[in-house]
Design a protein around this motif. Structure first.
Motif, PDB file in Angstrom:
ATOM      1  N   LEU A   1       0.858  -1.193   0.000  1.00 52.77           N
ATOM      2  CA  LEU A   1       0.000   0.000   0.000  1.00 52.77           C
ATOM      3  C   LEU A   1       0.891   1.239   0.000  1.00 52.77           C
ATOM      4  O   LEU A   1       1.341   1.700   1.043  1.00 52.77           O
ATOM      5  N   ASN A   2       1.146   1.748  -1.183  1.00 52.56           N
ATOM      6  CA  ASN A   2       2.053   2.901  -1.325  1.00 52.56           C
ATOM      7  C   ASN A   2       1.280   4.134  -1.788  1.00 52.56           C
ATOM      8  O   ASN A   2       0.060   4.116  -1.944  1.00 52.56           O
ATOM      9  N   ALA A   3       2.023   5.218  -1.996  1.00 54.34           N
ATOM     10  CA  ALA A   3       1.394   6.495  -2.367  1.00 54.34           C
ATOM     11  C   ALA A   3       0.624   6.387  -3.682  1.00 54.34           C
ATOM     12  O   ALA A   3      -0.414   7.032  -3.860  1.00 54.34           O
ATOM     13  N   HIS A   4       1.116   5.568  -4.610  1.00 55.46           N
ATOM     14  CA  HIS A   4       0.429   5.407  -5.896  1.00 55.46           C
ATOM     15  C   HIS A   4      -0.970   4.812  -5.701  1.00 55.46           C
ATOM     16  O   HIS A   4      -1.954   5.318  -6.253  1.00 55.46           O
ATOM     17  N   ILE A   5      -1.065   3.753  -4.905  1.00 52.29           N
ATOM     18  CA  ILE A   5      -2.365   3.114  -4.689  1.00 52.29           C
ATOM     19  C   ILE A   5      -3.285   4.023  -3.872  1.00 52.29           C
ATOM     20  O   ILE A   5      -4.503   4.061  -4.091  1.00 52.29           O
TER      21      ILE A   5
ATOM     22  N   ASP B   1       1.449   5.154 -12.887  1.00 55.05           N
ATOM     23  CA  ASP B   1       2.072   6.389 -13.376  1.00 55.05           C
ATOM     24  C   ASP B   1       3.300   6.809 -12.568  1.00 55.05           C
ATOM     25  O   ASP B   1       3.882   7.856 -12.821  1.00 55.05           O
ATOM     26  N   THR B   2       3.694   5.975 -11.601  1.00 54.73           N
ATOM     27  CA  THR B   2       4.959   6.248 -10.898  1.00 54.73           C
ATOM     28  C   THR B   2       6.103   5.413 -11.465  1.00 54.73           C
ATOM     29  O   THR B   2       7.234   5.511 -10.995  1.00 54.73           O
ATOM     30  N   SER B   3       5.812   4.586 -12.463  1.00 56.93           N
ATOM     31  CA  SER B   3       6.842   3.760 -13.105  1.00 56.93           C
ATOM     32  C   SER B   3       7.067   4.259 -14.528  1.00 56.93           C
ATOM     33  O   SER B   3       6.314   3.926 -15.442  1.00 56.93           O
ATOM     34  N   ALA B   4       8.111   5.061 -14.706  1.00 52.89           N
ATOM     35  CA  ALA B   4       8.386   5.626 -16.034  1.00 52.89           C
ATOM     36  C   ALA B   4       8.622   4.538 -17.079  1.00 52.89           C
ATOM     37  O   ALA B   4       8.276   4.689 -18.251  1.00 52.89           O
ATOM     38  N   ALA B   5       9.182   3.416 -16.659  1.00 45.86           N
ATOM     39  CA  ALA B   5       9.504   2.339 -17.597  1.00 45.86           C
ATOM     40  C   ALA B   5       8.255   1.639 -18.131  1.00 45.86           C
ATOM     41  O   ALA B   5       8.237   1.185 -19.277  1.00 45.86           O
ATOM     42  N   ARG B   6       7.202   1.568 -17.325  1.00 47.07           N
ATOM     43  CA  ARG B   6       6.019   0.776 -17.703  1.00 47.07           C
ATOM     44  C   ARG B   6       4.798   1.630 -18.056  1.00 47.07           C
ATOM     45  O   ARG B   6       3.943   1.192 -18.828  1.00 47.07           O
TER      46      ARG B   6
ATOM     47  N   GLU C   1      -1.888   6.785 -22.460  1.00 53.26           N
ATOM     48  CA  GLU C   1      -3.076   6.561 -23.292  1.00 53.26           C
ATOM     49  C   GLU C   1      -3.833   5.305 -22.848  1.00 53.26           C
ATOM     50  O   GLU C   1      -5.046   5.332 -22.634  1.00 53.26           O
ATOM     51  N   ALA C   2      -3.106   4.210 -22.665  1.00 57.23           N
ATOM     52  CA  ALA C   2      -3.743   2.956 -22.253  1.00 57.23           C
ATOM     53  C   ALA C   2      -4.298   3.073 -20.835  1.00 57.23           C
ATOM     54  O   ALA C   2      -5.399   2.592 -20.539  1.00 57.23           O
ATOM     55  N   ALA C   3      -3.532   3.728 -19.954  1.00 57.06           N
ATOM     56  CA  ALA C   3      -3.962   3.868 -18.558  1.00 57.06           C
ATOM     57  C   ALA C   3      -5.243   4.683 -18.450  1.00 57.06           C
ATOM     58  O   ALA C   3      -6.172   4.320 -17.711  1.00 57.06           O
ATOM     59  N   THR C   4      -5.304   5.776 -19.198  1.00 62.08           N
ATOM     60  CA  THR C   4      -6.477   6.652 -19.161  1.00 62.08           C
ATOM     61  C   THR C   4      -7.714   5.925 -19.676  1.00 62.08           C
ATOM     62  O   THR C   4      -8.799   5.992 -19.078  1.00 62.08           O
ATOM     63  N   LEU C   5      -7.546   5.197 -20.783  1.00 63.77           N
ATOM     64  CA  LEU C   5      -8.664   4.451 -21.368  1.00 63.77           C
ATOM     65  C   LEU C   5      -9.124   3.340 -20.418  1.00 63.77           C
ATOM     66  O   LEU C   5     -10.331   3.169 -20.179  1.00 63.77           O
TER      67      LEU C   5
END
Length: 204
Positions: A18-22, A177-182, A186-190
């Motif tokens: 459970l991190n800041a991203h979640i 969105d905290t992982s620049a590599a992955r 566009e896919a995340a928003t959709l």
């Protein structure tokens, strides 16, 4: 004034705890009109540490059946709240995606389960699913996608309501969105817009 009631969504973290991203994803769910809760799957081993590598190592100490039971215990808690309609779904990512699938199999009261690149349940357990299922996969995520076809066939064979989306050119964890590599915006928003629409539909 009567207390306003909301359908609830359990947000289930990746294998980083459970991190800041979640926490941010949980806020997004709340802003979309849900009573959102994000349990810490590592609470039984002291909670999520700040160091991601240390957090990842702790997952090997967890017992799968106990994990599922702990997340399932969120439902009676939510149903006891005066601000919850009693209509409950979940959304999980990576490790949490597998947990979302597990909850769909083991908790018949679950109305909707959304799994982002999560490992699939055994086909023999699929008939127990009562929830509507939404699945998001990155096309390059070969390890998780290995179980994709058999799960879909079992969902179809058992007449379970489901939606499945495969996003071309993206890998595992494309929503983070905290992982620049992955991360793929566009896919995340959709995928997130589809998630909110799906939860809104089945938890109404």
């Amino acid at each position: 004034l009567a207390l306003k009631k909301y359908p609830a969504v359990i947000v289930i973290h990746e294998n980083r705890g459970l991190n800041a991203h979640i926490e941010d994803v949980t806020r997004r769910a709340a802003l979309a009109g849900f009573l959102a809760i994000a349990p810490d799957g590592l609470s039984s081993v002291g909670g999520t540490p700040a160091n991601e590598d240390a957090a990842r190592d702790l997952f090997s100490k967890l017992v799968p059946e106990e994990n599922t039971a702990r997340f399932a215990a969120t439902l009676p808690y939510l149903k006891s709240r005066p601000d919850c309609t009693g209509s409950i779904g979940c959304v999980g990512f990576c490790w949490g995606g597998a947990m979302a699938n597990s909850l769909a199999v083991t908790v018949p009261e679950m109305k909707a389960a959304v799994a982002f690149y999560g490992r699939q349940p055994e086909s023999g357990k699929v008939p127990a699913i009562k929830a509507a299922i939404q699945l998001h996969y990155g096309a390059l995520d070969e390890r998780v996608n290995a179980g994709l076809t058999s799960y879909e066939e079992a969902l179809k064979a058992n007449g379970i309501r489901y939606e499945q989306y495969i996003y071309e050119g993206v890998n595992h964890a494309f929503h983070n969105d905290t992982s620049a590599a992955r991360y793929n915006k566009e896919a995340a928003t959709l995928a997130w817009s589809r998630t909110i629409a799906f939860l809104t539909r089945y938890l109404a």
